[in-house]
Write an enzyme that holds these catalytic residues in place. Sequence first.
Site, PDB file in Angstrom:
ATOM      1  CB  THR A 191      -9.442  -5.610   3.162  1.00  0.00           C
ATOM      2  OG1 THR A 191      -8.917  -6.382   4.250  1.00  0.00           O
ATOM      3  CG2 THR A 191      -9.700  -4.192   3.629  1.00  0.00           C
ATOM      4  NE  ARG A 242      -3.965  -1.962   2.390  1.00  0.00           N
ATOM      5  CZ  ARG A 242      -4.488  -2.657   3.384  1.00  0.00           C
ATOM      6  NH1 ARG A 242      -3.913  -2.639   4.574  1.00  0.00           N
ATOM      7  NH2 ARG A 242      -5.585  -3.367   3.217  1.00  0.00           N
ATOM      8  CG  HIS A 280      -1.169  -5.650   9.674  1.00  0.00           C
ATOM      9  ND1 HIS A 280      -1.135  -5.116   8.410  1.00  0.00           N
ATOM     10  CD2 HIS A 280      -2.469  -5.892   9.946  1.00  0.00           C
ATOM     11  CE1 HIS A 280      -2.364  -5.064   7.936  1.00  0.00           C
ATOM     12  NE2 HIS A 280      -3.197  -5.522   8.851  1.00  0.00           N
TER      13      HIS A 280
END
Length: 243
Positions: A158, A79, A103
């Site tokens: 997601t 990303r 994360h």
Amino acid sequence: MACAISILLREFCDELALVDVMEDKLKGEMMDLQHGSLFLKTPKIVAGKVDVLTYVTWKLSGLPKHRVIGSGTNLDSARFRYLMAERLGIHPSSFNGWILGEHGDSSVPVWSGANVAGVNLQKLNPDIGTDADQENWTETHRKVVDSAYEVIKLKGYTNWAIGLSVADLIESLMKNLNRIHPVSTMVKGMFGIGDEVYLSLPCVLNSNGVSSVVNMTLTEDERAQLKRSADTLWNIQRDLKDL
């Protein structure tokens, strides 16, 4: 399931095991994939129940630490590379940048190593990634952290990007590629971290798992952020230390 279908479509394995705590849904997903076996080159698809942390997996499995890997910040870094490259007007593969640590919210952008074709962005802009940065590159990292929440807000979850990310890791493992990925590995003894925690660092992945960890040159602030990530995880994990 996006991870599963990404792996199946890239033909990396001869057996795929699905693991989840929702047994009925898990069985349904397994059957749905099995019904498509004619169109796949993976002859065996099975399923079973467990939902554990990378740390717990390592402790309970008895496997050596280099064989237990979490997907970590591989997607965060993807990303980051996409958003940075979009702003720079280049393809994500032409921007080199890493997100390390945990994360999500406490992830650590390594601004000191961000570069395009070897041109270090921090040398061009010494304030990059700080509050004093007039170009506001910090906003890009904020977007990395917020992007998952934005996707979830829009579509409810997601899946595709993490599926592609995991398949990318599997390719390096199955094909013995020795590629470097920011994945979650045991970091005790690195960067002043004294606890048994799994955090993302740049790791060389091949058929043995993590063959080595790249010793990045981090700034003092980046090392401190990484240590804070480790402390955050250890505060959660400390009750599991007797596993």
